[in-house]
Each structure stands twice: as structure tokens, then as C-alpha cells.
Design a protein around this motif. Structure first.
Motif, short mmCIF file in Angstrom:
data_model
loop_
_atom_site.label_atom_id
_atom_site.label_comp_id
_atom_site.label_asym_id
_atom_site.label_seq_id
_atom_site.Cartn_x
_atom_site.Cartn_y
_atom_site.Cartn_z
N SER A 59 -5.85 14.99 -19.02
CA SER A 59 -7.25 15.19 -19.42
C SER A 59 -8.13 15.25 -18.19
CB SER A 59 -7.71 14.06 -20.34
OG SER A 59 -7.62 12.82 -19.69
N LYS A 114 -6.05 23.92 -14.45
CA LYS A 114 -5.41 24.40 -15.68
C LYS A 114 -4.13 25.17 -15.36
CE LYS A 114 -5.11 25.49 -20.06
NZ LYS A 114 -4.65 24.57 -21.06
N ASP A 119 -0.48 22.01 -19.77
CA ASP A 119 -0.65 21.18 -20.96
C ASP A 119 -2.06 20.60 -21.06
OD1 ASP A 119 1.96 21.68 -21.52
OD2 ASP A 119 2.69 19.77 -20.76
N ASN A 121 -5.44 20.10 -22.19
CA ASN A 121 -6.22 20.59 -23.33
C ASN A 121 -7.40 19.69 -23.66
OD1 ASN A 121 -4.70 22.92 -23.90
ND2 ASN A 121 -3.14 21.67 -24.89
N GLN A 122 -7.63 18.63 -22.90
CA GLN A 122 -8.71 17.70 -23.20
C GLN A 122 -9.63 17.57 -22.00
OE1 GLN A 122 -6.84 14.00 -24.10
NE2 GLN A 122 -6.39 14.56 -26.21
N VAL A 148 -9.62 25.04 -21.81
CA VAL A 148 -9.58 23.67 -22.33
C VAL A 148 -10.55 23.61 -23.51
CG1 VAL A 148 -9.95 21.24 -21.80
CG2 VAL A 148 -9.07 22.76 -20.04
N SER A 150 -10.53 21.20 -26.28
CA SER A 150 -10.84 19.92 -26.89
C SER A 150 -11.81 19.17 -25.98
CB SER A 150 -9.55 19.11 -27.09
OG SER A 150 -9.84 17.88 -27.71
#
Length: 156
Positions: A59, A114, A119, A121-122, A148, A150
Motif C-alpha cells: 500500500s 506501480k 500487486d 492496489n491500495q 491504484v 482502492s
């Protein structure tokens, strides 16, 4: 004495029907645009991040500071793996005395993170209380453009 026929009149409903049809059209147009303009995001609460941390998912933690600095921390689980400070950019316009967030370097850095961590995504945005709402939206747009989706925003 008045006759009964003098009190018998009909009310013209044409203006009422016209007004009602305009209101219905306005309702239909606003409902169609409401879905297009919506944005899904979560709200980060205080210091309780145990639910996010235990999943061991990567994250981004984006701290918007009052001096127009952006502090970006990349975190996997409870462990910070990288940290970057992006300083403000100088504005050439004389009317704007304040410096602005450096959105160009911010987007470039988030895209590079990224690419390194697919992975990811937050992202959680933690603004100071004196940050302008427009700046928060620009940061959110930059994060979403990098892939990203979320997003979480801390209460100000």
C-alpha cells in the motif's frame, strides 16, 4: 343574488403540467450524471490500520504536508519498504505567491512504484488540516491514473 352558474369555473392545468414536465426532465438528467460523477473511496480512521496491515498487501501512504511537500511511504504489511519526499514546485506566475504540489513528479514516482510492485492496489491519503480540497482531488486523480484504484482518505 348570484346564480349557481357564476361559481362554476374550470382551473387551467396547462402551466402545472408544463412545470411538472420540466421537473421530470431535470430529474432524469441529474440521475444520469450522478453515476458518472461519483467516486468510490474508503475513509481511514485514526491509527487503527491493523485490518489493512495484516493482509500483507502493498500500500501507498501519501502524507500531504502544509509546506506543499508530499511524503510517500510504500508499505507491505507493517513494514515500510521505501520512502520518498517530493518537494513543491516553484510557480512562475506572479499572482500565485504560494508554491504548488509537484504533481508531475508525484505521478512519475507512483507509476514507477506501480511498475516495481504490480500487486499495489491500495493508497491512503493523509492530508494536513490546511490542505486545499482541490489539491487532495488532484492527488487522488494522479493515484488513480497510475492504476491504484482502492483509495482511502483520512479525515481532516
Amino acid at each position: 343574488m348570484a346564480r349557481k352558474d357564476d361559481y362554476d369555473y374550470q382551473l387551467d392545468l396547462t402551466p402545472f403540467i408544463s412545470l411538472l414536465s420540466v421537473c421530470i426532465c431535470f430529474l432524469l438528467v441529474t440521475v444520469a450524471w450522478y453515476q458518472v460523477g461519483s467516486l468510490t473511496m474508503k475513509q481511514v480512521m485514526g491509527g487503527d490500520t491493523s485490518e489493512v496491515s495484516e493482509k500483507n498487501k502493498p500500500s501507498l501512504w501519501i502524507h500531504l504536508e502544509s509546506k506543499k511537500r508530499i511524503l510517500i511511504k510504500t508499505k507491505i504489511g507493517k513494514k515500510y519498504i521505501s520512502q520518498k519526499i517530493i518537494n513543491s514546485q516553484k510557480v512562475k506566475d506572479i499572482q500565485k505567491l504560494e508554491k504548488e504540489f509537484n504533481h508531475k513528479d508525484f505521478k512519475k514516482y507512483v507509476l514507477s512504484v506501480k511498475k516495481q510492485i504490480p500487486d499495489l492496489n491500495q493508497a491512503f491519503i493523509l492530508p494536513k488540516s490546511d490542505i486545499i480540497y482541490e489539491d487532495i482531488i488532484k492527488i487522488m486523480d494522479g493515484v488513480r491514473q497510475s492504476g491504484v484504484f482502492s483509495l482511502g482518505v483520512s479525515p481532516i
